[in-house]
Design an enzyme around this catalytic site. Structure first.
Site, PDB file in Angstrom:
ATOM      1  N   ARG A 229       0.954  -1.287  -0.142  1.00 58.60           N
ATOM      2  CA  ARG A 229       0.414   0.069   0.111  1.00 58.60           C
ATOM      3  C   ARG A 229       0.549   1.536   0.111  1.00 58.60           C
ATOM      4  O   ARG A 229       0.422   2.401  -0.359  1.00 58.60           O
ATOM      5  CB  ARG A 229      -0.544  -0.399   0.597  1.00 58.60           C
ATOM      6  CG  ARG A 229      -2.070  -1.226   0.368  1.00 58.60           C
ATOM      7  CD  ARG A 229      -3.327  -0.874   1.243  1.00 58.60           C
ATOM      8  NE  ARG A 229      -2.537  -0.812   2.835  1.00 58.60           N
ATOM      9  CZ  ARG A 229      -2.748  -3.277   3.371  1.00 58.60           C
ATOM     10  NH1 ARG A 229      -3.435  -3.732   2.602  1.00 58.60           N
ATOM     11  NH2 ARG A 229      -2.058  -3.492   4.549  1.00 58.60           N
TER      12      ARG A 229
ATOM     13  N   GLU B 118       4.507 -11.063  15.571  1.00 61.13           N
ATOM     14  CA  GLU B 118       3.413 -11.130  16.465  1.00 61.13           C
ATOM     15  C   GLU B 118       4.003 -12.742  16.858  1.00 61.13           C
ATOM     16  O   GLU B 118       4.854 -13.167  17.404  1.00 61.13           O
ATOM     17  CB  GLU B 118       1.677 -11.107  16.457  1.00 61.13           C
ATOM     18  CG  GLU B 118       1.133 -11.310  17.590  1.00 61.13           C
ATOM     19  CD  GLU B 118      -0.533 -11.056  17.251  1.00 61.13           C
ATOM     20  OE1 GLU B 118      -0.878 -10.428  16.532  1.00 61.13           O
ATOM     21  OE2 GLU B 118      -1.017 -11.722  18.068  1.00 61.13           O
TER      22      GLU B 118
HETATM   23  P1  AMP Z   1       2.954  -2.710  11.413  1.00 60.64           P
HETATM   24  O1  AMP Z   1       4.616  -3.032  10.804  1.00 60.64           O
HETATM   25  O2  AMP Z   1       2.641  -2.947  13.148  1.00 60.64           O
HETATM   26  O3  AMP Z   1       3.664  -0.808  11.991  1.00 60.64           O
HETATM   27  O4  AMP Z   1       2.484  -2.523  10.133  1.00 60.64           O
HETATM   28  C1  AMP Z   1       2.478  -2.304   9.264  1.00 60.64           C
HETATM   29  C2  AMP Z   1       1.955  -2.318   7.868  1.00 60.64           C
HETATM   30  O5  AMP Z   1       0.417  -3.174   7.980  1.00 60.64           O
HETATM   31  C3  AMP Z   1       1.576  -1.236   7.302  1.00 60.64           C
HETATM   32  O6  AMP Z   1       2.089  -1.402   5.672  1.00 60.64           O
HETATM   33  C4  AMP Z   1      -0.106  -1.830   6.515  1.00 60.64           C
HETATM   34  O7  AMP Z   1      -0.081  -1.507   4.946  1.00 60.64           O
HETATM   35  C5  AMP Z   1      -0.798  -2.477   7.541  1.00 60.64           C
HETATM   36  N1  AMP Z   1      -1.937  -2.560   8.525  1.00 60.64           N
HETATM   37  C6  AMP Z   1      -1.225  -3.041  10.038  1.00 60.64           C
HETATM   38  N2  AMP Z   1      -2.227  -2.767  10.821  1.00 60.64           N
HETATM   39  C7  AMP Z   1      -2.908  -2.015   9.781  1.00 60.64           C
HETATM   40  C8  AMP Z   1      -4.793  -1.514  10.209  1.00 60.64           C
HETATM   41  N3  AMP Z   1      -5.299  -1.862  11.384  1.00 60.64           N
HETATM   42  N4  AMP Z   1      -5.287  -0.929   8.734  1.00 60.64           N
HETATM   43  C9  AMP Z   1      -4.343  -1.103   7.759  1.00 60.64           C
HETATM   44  N5  AMP Z   1      -3.523  -1.843   7.384  1.00 60.64           N
HETATM   45  C10 AMP Z   1      -2.814  -1.682   8.669  1.00 60.64           C
END
Ligand code: AMP
Length: 171
Positions: free
Chosen positions: A59, A96
């Protein structure tokens, strides 16, 4: 930015129970909303010299090329393993359960280049921290990380302490 929130669709229990998914496709297809997002990100960085904008698959690819164009910078994709054809650098990061990894072409970023990293959502910060590390490893200088959405309650910022962060919309 509260108007933009109205354009973001929240989908409960996607992709698994307990996750509230922030769906930006409803923002992307809205001409005024899409323009407002790109204009706001451009405004944030227009006085900062940037050589390349890194977008994170998948995205991040919606936003990073548009911002690179608006800033007069190059665009570099960071991709899931096995997608990039030439020699790559890789970073592994914890999920996780288990680990994941991301790759970039080794010659995509030259030492000393000023790099802006963009993604749609800052959640736990694991992905962004890994990509910042990847750019560091290639000798690039991460001048900032920008997000359309930041999920404040997940404290992703803690994993990016000492980095320059900007998010347009906070939940
Ligand atoms: P993180 O590594 O946990 O910061 O997750 C980042 C990636 O996961 C990002 O590139 C987002 O596209 C996706 N992501 C994580 N949580 C969500 C959420 N609640 N809604 C949409 N996209 C999410």
């Amino acid at each position: 930015m509260n108007d933009l929130k109205k354009l973001i669709r929240e989908v409960p229990d996607f992709p698994k129970p307990g996750i509230n998914f922030y769906d930006i496709t409803t923002l992307l297809k809205d001409p005024a909303g899409w323009r407002a997002v790109i204009d706001a990100l451009r405004a944030q960085y227009q006085n900062t010299p940037v050589d390349v904008v890194v977008g994170i698959e998948a995205r991040g690819f919606f936003f990073a090329p548009a911002i690179a164009y608006a800033l007069g910078a190059g665009f570099v994709p960071v991709r899931k393993p096995g997608k990039l054809p030439a020699e790559t650098a890789r970073v592994e990061y914890a999920l996780e359960y288990g680990t994941d990894s991301l790759e970039v072409h080794k010659d995509a970023i030259q030492p000393g280049q000023r790099v802006l990293i963009l993604d749609d959502v800052l959640a736990t910060g694991g992905t962004a921290a890994a990509v910042a590390q990847l750019v560091d490893n290639l000798g690039g200088s991460v001048i900032g990380l920008g997000f359309v959405i930041e999920l404040d309650f997940l404290n992703g910022r803690e994993k990016l302490a000492g980095r320059e962060l900007f998010s347009l919309i906070h939940y």
